[in-house]
Design a protein around this motif. Structure first.
Motif, PDB file in Angstrom:
ATOM      1  N   ARG A 240       6.804 -13.943  -7.675  1.00 39.24           N
ATOM      2  CA  ARG A 240       7.005 -12.633  -8.305  1.00 39.24           C
ATOM      3  C   ARG A 240       7.163 -11.590  -7.196  1.00 39.24           C
ATOM      4  N   PRO A 241       8.358 -11.464  -6.650  1.00 38.13           N
ATOM      5  CA  PRO A 241       8.552 -10.541  -5.517  1.00 38.13           C
ATOM      6  C   PRO A 241       8.219  -9.096  -5.853  1.00 38.13           C
ATOM      7  N   ARG A 242       8.469  -8.669  -7.095  1.00 34.33           N
ATOM      8  CA  ARG A 242       8.151  -7.289  -7.467  1.00 34.33           C
ATOM      9  C   ARG A 242       6.652  -7.041  -7.421  1.00 34.33           C
ATOM     10  N   ALA A 243       5.894  -7.947  -8.006  1.00 32.18           N
ATOM     11  CA  ALA A 243       4.436  -7.807  -8.004  1.00 32.18           C
ATOM     12  C   ALA A 243       3.905  -7.872  -6.581  1.00 32.18           C
ATOM     13  N   ARG A 244       4.490  -8.740  -5.755  1.00 30.86           N
ATOM     14  CA  ARG A 244       4.056  -8.857  -4.364  1.00 30.86           C
ATOM     15  C   ARG A 244       4.331  -7.568  -3.592  1.00 30.86           C
ATOM     16  N   ALA A 245       5.507  -6.983  -3.823  1.00 32.83           N
ATOM     17  CA  ALA A 245       5.856  -5.736  -3.143  1.00 32.83           C
ATOM     18  C   ALA A 245       4.966  -4.590  -3.613  1.00 32.83           C
ATOM     19  N   ARG A 246       4.684  -4.516  -4.912  1.00 34.33           N
ATOM     20  CA  ARG A 246       3.808  -3.470  -5.434  1.00 34.33           C
ATOM     21  C   ARG A 246       2.401  -3.607  -4.874  1.00 34.33           C
ATOM     22  N   ALA A 247       1.935  -4.848  -4.738  1.00 33.71           N
ATOM     23  CA  ALA A 247       0.591  -5.075  -4.191  1.00 33.71           C
ATOM     24  C   ALA A 247       0.514  -4.623  -2.739  1.00 33.71           C
ATOM     25  N   VAL A 248       1.543  -4.930  -1.958  1.00 36.23           N
ATOM     26  CA  VAL A 248       1.569  -4.503  -0.556  1.00 36.23           C
ATOM     27  C   VAL A 248       1.592  -2.988  -0.451  1.00 36.23           C
ATOM     28  N   LEU A 249       2.423  -2.339  -1.288  1.00 34.60           N
ATOM     29  CA  LEU A 249       2.541  -0.884  -1.248  1.00 34.60           C
ATOM     30  C   LEU A 249       1.232  -0.227  -1.664  1.00 34.60           C
ATOM     31  N   ARG A 250       0.602  -0.739  -2.707  1.00 33.28           N
ATOM     32  CA  ARG A 250      -0.659  -0.149  -3.167  1.00 33.28           C
ATOM     33  C   ARG A 250      -1.757  -0.321  -2.123  1.00 33.28           C
ATOM     34  N   ALA A 251      -1.833  -1.494  -1.497  1.00 36.27           N
ATOM     35  CA  ALA A 251      -2.844  -1.726  -0.470  1.00 36.27           C
ATOM     36  C   ALA A 251      -2.607  -0.810   0.734  1.00 36.27           C
ATOM     37  N   TYR A 252      -1.357  -0.581   1.075  1.00 39.63           N
ATOM     38  CA  TYR A 252      -1.035   0.301   2.199  1.00 39.63           C
ATOM     39  C   TYR A 252      -1.519   1.723   1.937  1.00 39.63           C
ATOM     40  N   HIS A 253      -1.188   2.241   0.744  1.00 41.07           N
ATOM     41  CA  HIS A 253      -1.596   3.605   0.412  1.00 41.07           C
ATOM     42  C   HIS A 253      -3.122   3.721   0.306  1.00 41.07           C
ATOM     43  N   HIS A 254      -3.762   2.701  -0.269  1.00 46.20           N
ATOM     44  CA  HIS A 254      -5.220   2.731  -0.396  1.00 46.20           C
ATOM     45  C   HIS A 254      -5.887   2.728   0.972  1.00 46.20           C
ATOM     46  N   ASP A 255      -5.437   1.838   1.858  1.00 48.58           N
ATOM     47  CA  ASP A 255      -6.045   1.756   3.192  1.00 48.58           C
ATOM     48  C   ASP A 255      -5.768   3.017   4.004  1.00 48.58           C
ATOM     49  N   ARG A 256      -4.570   3.570   3.864  1.00 51.14           N
ATOM     50  CA  ARG A 256      -4.234   4.781   4.602  1.00 51.14           C
ATOM     51  C   ARG A 256      -5.081   5.960   4.134  1.00 51.14           C
TER      52      ARG A 256
ATOM     53  N   ARG B 206     -13.674   6.275   5.865  1.00 50.03           N
ATOM     54  CA  ARG B 206     -14.627   5.175   6.000  1.00 50.03           C
ATOM     55  C   ARG B 206     -15.039   4.988   7.456  1.00 50.03           C
ATOM     56  N   ARG B 207     -14.070   5.110   8.355  1.00 53.45           N
ATOM     57  CA  ARG B 207     -14.370   4.968   9.781  1.00 53.45           C
ATOM     58  C   ARG B 207     -15.259   6.119  10.270  1.00 53.45           C
ATOM     59  N   ALA B 208     -14.935   7.340   9.831  1.00 52.72           N
ATOM     60  CA  ALA B 208     -15.733   8.505  10.238  1.00 52.72           C
ATOM     61  C   ALA B 208     -17.170   8.389   9.745  1.00 52.72           C
ATOM     62  N   PHE B 209     -17.339   7.922   8.508  1.00 55.17           N
ATOM     63  CA  PHE B 209     -18.682   7.748   7.957  1.00 55.17           C
ATOM     64  C   PHE B 209     -19.438   6.669   8.720  1.00 55.17           C
ATOM     65  N   GLY B 210     -18.740   5.569   9.047  1.00 58.15           N
ATOM     66  CA  GLY B 210     -19.385   4.510   9.811  1.00 58.15           C
ATOM     67  C   GLY B 210     -19.794   4.948  11.198  1.00 58.15           C
ATOM     68  N   ASP B 211     -18.937   5.755  11.854  1.00 54.80           N
ATOM     69  CA  ASP B 211     -19.271   6.273  13.182  1.00 54.80           C
ATOM     70  C   ASP B 211     -20.479   7.199  13.125  1.00 54.80           C
ATOM     71  N   TRP B 212     -20.524   8.041  12.072  1.00 59.15           N
ATOM     72  CA  TRP B 212     -21.637   8.978  11.930  1.00 59.15           C
ATOM     73  C   TRP B 212     -22.945   8.261  11.640  1.00 59.15           C
ATOM     74  N   LEU B 213     -22.883   7.235  10.789  1.00 63.11           N
ATOM     75  CA  LEU B 213     -24.107   6.558  10.372  1.00 63.11           C
ATOM     76  C   LEU B 213     -24.577   5.538  11.394  1.00 63.11           C
TER      77      LEU B 213
END
Length: 252
Positions: free
Chosen positions: A210-226, A232-239
């Motif tokens: 399912r290339p469409r579902a695969r592409a949507r999953a990659v795009l969503r993960a990219y936006h979520h991680d960005r 998350r990194r700033a909080f981890g550095d502070w704590l």
């Protein structure tokens, strides 16, 4: 305040859990302050050694966890014993989970990027215990009515369905969602319905053709991680403190 304390903490028998959580959080915070002072070369603190062996604080943590756990089993539910055992157990668990990454990697990665796993585990544990303290029960049992609880078949089905949602969320690469979903079933339900993360077991099994579902999953993960990687990194550095930069050889 006194009425709320008696009704929500004393009567349900949650005082040991509250004491364990408080001891756990305070131990982690104090330990991180001490280790950061040692790292900076400040204060009267230093690494504990036995000859040429560096004694990590996970070692006394394991000892205290064992003492607190067996003490809780042996002390029953009344008297001063459960409270004391809870505090000892919380202190020990705080010391152990502060070096969770060391146990996971079997290497001293405390100040490396991999050492962030310890901070994440501590935050996750504190959040879950806080939910239990607030009255949430695993698999949504607290949402069942008295009639549903008396109907064993209905209770088993409800628990099984909630557990299934958590497993689906886990197979989609959403480990945190799955863990919190065990306590709050609606979280697992949402995680089970949303797109799987690329590379997860679910994505490899169901998105392969399912290339469409695969592409949507990659795009969503990219936006979520960005969106969340920076906070998350700033909080981890502070704590927990900022990790050391990787060694040049490790980058290759």
């Amino acid at each position: 305040m006194g009425h709320w304390w008696d009704r929500n903490i004393i009567e349900p028998g949650k005082l040991p859990l509250l004491l364990a959580l408080a001891a756990f959080v305070l131990t982690f915070l104090i330990t991180r302050v001490v280790t950061r002072l040692i790292r900076a070369g400040k204060g009267p603190f230093g690494n504990v050694t036995a000859g040429s062996v560096h004694i990590h604080h996970v070692v006394p943590g394991v000892v205290l966890t064992v003492i607190g756990g067996f003490g809780a089993v042996a002390s029953g539910r009344h008297g001063f014993g459960p409270a004391l055992s809870a505090v000892i157990f919380g202190i020990g668990t705080g010391l152990v989970l502060d070096e969770f990454a060391l146990i996971l990697h079997l290497d001293d990665v405390y100040w490396s990027e991999a050492g962030r796993k310890s901070v994440e585990m501590v935050v996750l544990t504190a959040a879950l215990v806080g939910l239990l303290l607030a009255g949430f029960v695993p698999f949504g049992v607290n949402d069942l009515s008295e009639d549903e609880l008396q109907n064993r078949a209905g209770a088993v089905v409800s628990i099984g369905v909630n557990f299934l949602f958590a497993l689906i969320a886990l197979s989609k690469g959403k480990a945190r969602t799955a863990v919190f979903g065990v306590i709050i079933p609606v979280v697992a339900l949402i995680g089970s319905l949303r797109l799987a993360r690329p590379g997860s077991l679910w994505a490899r099994r169901f998105y392969r053709r399912r290339p469409r579902a695969r592409a949507r999953a990659v795009l969503r993960a990219y936006h979520h991680d960005r969106r969340w990687a920076g906070p998350r990194r700033a909080f981890g550095d502070w704590l927990g403190g900022k990790p050391d930069p990787p060694h040049p050889l490790e980058r290759d």
